[in-house]
Structures are given as C-alpha cells and as structure tokens.
Motif scaffolding. Sequence first.
Motif, PDB file in Angstrom:
ATOM      1  N   GLU A   1       0.812  -1.216   0.000  1.00 36.72           N
ATOM      2  CA  GLU A   1       0.000   0.000   0.000  1.00 36.72           C
ATOM      3  C   GLU A   1       0.845   1.265   0.000  1.00 36.72           C
ATOM      4  O   GLU A   1       0.390   2.319  -0.450  1.00 36.72           O
ATOM      5  N   SER A   2       2.079   1.148   0.473  1.00 30.86           N
ATOM      6  CA  SER A   2       2.917   2.347   0.615  1.00 30.86           C
ATOM      7  C   SER A   2       3.794   2.611  -0.608  1.00 30.86           C
ATOM      8  O   SER A   2       4.541   3.592  -0.620  1.00 30.86           O
ATOM      9  N   SER A   3       3.715   1.751  -1.615  1.00 29.69           N
ATOM     10  CA  SER A   3       4.656   1.890  -2.730  1.00 29.69           C
ATOM     11  C   SER A   3       3.993   1.554  -4.065  1.00 29.69           C
ATOM     12  O   SER A   3       4.566   0.810  -4.867  1.00 29.69           O
ATOM     13  N   GLY A   4       2.807   2.090  -4.283  1.00 29.17           N
ATOM     14  CA  GLY A   4       2.066   1.762  -5.496  1.00 29.17           C
ATOM     15  C   GLY A   4       2.818   2.081  -6.774  1.00 29.17           C
ATOM     16  O   GLY A   4       2.859   1.271  -7.707  1.00 29.17           O
ATOM     17  N   ALA A   5       3.429   3.256  -6.851  1.00 27.64           N
ATOM     18  CA  ALA A   5       4.118   3.665  -8.077  1.00 27.64           C
ATOM     19  C   ALA A   5       5.343   2.800  -8.336  1.00 27.64           C
ATOM     20  O   ALA A   5       5.594   2.378  -9.476  1.00 27.64           O
ATOM     21  N   GLU A   6       6.111   2.510  -7.292  1.00 26.95           N
ATOM     22  CA  GLU A   6       7.311   1.685  -7.443  1.00 26.95           C
ATOM     23  C   GLU A   6       6.957   0.254  -7.842  1.00 26.95           C
ATOM     24  O   GLU A   6       7.633  -0.359  -8.679  1.00 26.95           O
ATOM     25  N   PHE A   7       5.886  -0.267  -7.252  1.00 29.23           N
ATOM     26  CA  PHE A   7       5.453  -1.629  -7.564  1.00 29.23           C
ATOM     27  C   PHE A   7       4.969  -1.725  -9.009  1.00 29.23           C
ATOM     28  O   PHE A   7       5.276  -2.692  -9.725  1.00 29.23           O
ATOM     29  N   LYS A   8       4.249  -0.720  -9.455  1.00 33.35           N
ATOM     30  CA  LYS A   8       3.777  -0.703 -10.838  1.00 33.35           C
ATOM     31  C   LYS A   8       4.948  -0.654 -11.803  1.00 33.35           C
ATOM     32  O   LYS A   8       4.970  -1.366 -12.833  1.00 33.35           O
ATOM     33  N   ALA A   9       5.949   0.159 -11.506  1.00 32.86           N
ATOM     34  CA  ALA A   9       7.116   0.264 -12.383  1.00 32.86           C
ATOM     35  C   ALA A   9       7.876  -1.059 -12.466  1.00 32.86           C
ATOM     36  O   ALA A   9       8.470  -1.382 -13.505  1.00 32.86           O
ATOM     37  N   ALA A  10       7.843  -1.830 -11.372  1.00 38.57           N
ATOM     38  CA  ALA A  10       8.567  -3.100 -11.331  1.00 38.57           C
ATOM     39  C   ALA A  10       7.814  -4.237 -12.003  1.00 38.57           C
ATOM     40  O   ALA A  10       8.420  -5.262 -12.344  1.00 38.57           O
ATOM     41  N   THR A  11       6.519  -4.081 -12.200  1.00 42.41           N
ATOM     42  CA  THR A  11       5.701  -5.210 -12.668  1.00 42.41           C
ATOM     43  C   THR A  11       4.891  -4.921 -13.932  1.00 42.41           C
ATOM     44  O   THR A  11       4.151  -5.786 -14.388  1.00 42.41           O
ATOM     45  N   GLN A  12       5.052  -3.727 -14.521  1.00 39.11           N
ATOM     46  CA  GLN A  12       4.301  -3.389 -15.730  1.00 39.11           C
ATOM     47  C   GLN A  12       5.234  -2.741 -16.759  1.00 39.11           C
ATOM     48  O   GLN A  12       5.049  -1.603 -17.164  1.00 39.11           O
ATOM     49  N   HIS A  13       6.217  -3.506 -17.179  1.00 39.47           N
ATOM     50  CA  HIS A  13       7.255  -3.017 -18.087  1.00 39.47           C
ATOM     51  C   HIS A  13       6.872  -3.326 -19.538  1.00 39.47           C
ATOM     52  O   HIS A  13       6.179  -4.302 -19.814  1.00 39.47           O
TER      53      HIS A  13
END
Length: 294
Positions: free
Chosen positions: A53-65
């Motif tokens: 919940e605290s890192s939505g943008a970072e998680f998206k960048a890591a998993t939606q390339h």
Amino acid sequence: MFGILYRTNSSNRNPKRSRDSLADSIEREQAESPPPQPQPQPQTPRLTSTLLESSGAEFKAATQHPFLVSAGKGTLSKHDLSRWLSQDRLYAETYISFIGSLIARVTLPCAFIADKSSSLRWRVVNLLTGALTNIHREIDFFTTTAQKYGLRLDQSFSDSADAEAGAFGPNTTTAQYLTLFRSFHLDPEQSLLEGLLVLWATEKCYLEAWSYASTFLAQDVKSSDDADGGALRDEFIPNWSSPEFEAFVRDIADVTDELVAREGALKKIEVFRALWLHVLEIERGFWPDVGGGS
C-alpha cells in the motif's frame, strides 16, 4: 398524583418481601442476559499489505514493463527472450543457496509436534523445502522448454564475440540479485524474517509481472504465429501466472506476517521498507528494453 399513589401503596408492603422480589428480579435478568462477549483484540497490521500500500508507483514500475507487454502480445523475438531467460536462469540457480541459508536460520522446537501445520517454525521449513523442490523443477522446465522452442540459456546481453565464445555471465541487474541472495549466507546478522521478506518480495513481483503479461494474450492468435514460436504463450506465462504459484506467494506472505506479529517486529518497519524498495528497484531493471540493451 402517580408519585403520591406509588409511595402510599409501597408503604403498605412487606419490606422483606420487596427485597426478595427485587433479588428474584435481578437473578432472572442475569439468567436471561447473554454472557458478556470478549472484546476483540486489535490485530497487528500485515507487513506485506502495508508495504504494498505504501509503494504503489514503485510496484507498478517493477511489474508493468514494456518487455512484459511485448511478451504477452507475442512480439518478443527468440533472441530477446533468450537474453532475458539466460539471466533468469542465473537468478534461479542462486535462489537455491539463498533458500538453503534461510532453512539454516530456522531452529525447530524440541517438543514433538505431530501436526506440523500448528507450528510456525515447521510451516516455515515446509514452505522453504517446497521452494527448493519447485526451483529444481523450474530449472528443468527452463531446459526442456528452451530445447523445444530453440531458445538459449546462455545468451549474453552484449552480443560480443567474447560472449559467443563462452564468457557469458550476469548483467549488472542480475548481479544485484545474486549479491542480495548471497548476502544471506555470508552475513549471519541478516535475520530469517528479512530473508522471508526478500523471498516474498521477489516472488510477488514475478507473479504480478507475468499476470500483467497474461492480460495481453490474444485468444485469436496461433502460438506458431508468435515471434518466439509460442514459448511464452503456451509454456512460460501460464506457469508464471498460475493459481498454484499465486497460492505459493500467498503462503510466503502468511508466514512472514505471522512471524512479524509473533516477534513484534513492526518496530523495524523502516528496515523492511528499505529491503522491499531495494527489490522493487532491482526488479524494474531486470526487464530489458525490447530489442535493445539491458
């Protein structure tokens, strides 16, 4: 009027009878009332949910390339897939020693426990030994699938003559993963909990990334028409986004969160957050530019 009448009538009552009637009434009320319910104890926040919940943008960048989009659409060439798969093989092979180092950190209870599922430490051991079995199966899966579709498992990112001559090795991003994994058998100060968090973080990213890729699979396209001959569509993506893999990742989260609660470890949230963000940073770089360098 009613107050006066009430006092007048009560003055004529037998005081003892009144007391007895009152006691009987209280006993009846107590007998009819449900027993007091225990108050629910506040639950410890789940570490894994808090980090997500605290890192939505970072998680998206890591998993939606874009690499994953190309993989799902079937436009990833055998050459580009081989380059990435070769790095993933190195990751998988180093994963073995990483899991071994985590197993070595578990002290099993001296008491005999028939139902191993009732012991958190036994559940951790069973989870980790299962992970070892899975990664051996995964490496065999790499080999058979690469042979079936004409892929390489030692394809360099540099395309240099030295690489073709056998100088294959990890690229910069893969080397970061290998260093992270190896740190757990080189540094005894790293805890089991930190290791489980790293395990969950890497597997969670992998699951989400390939689940994202699966959303681009077109139903009306023949596997043979894909640039890789159908390796991703028919083999890799179904394996890496399967319900079984999803259940495995959920099990890692469960034991990690339970261990956090048992050890009262949320006070180290900043240590865990730093590890989580480090994995996300590596994972983002693990996906190569399609048709380009690492």
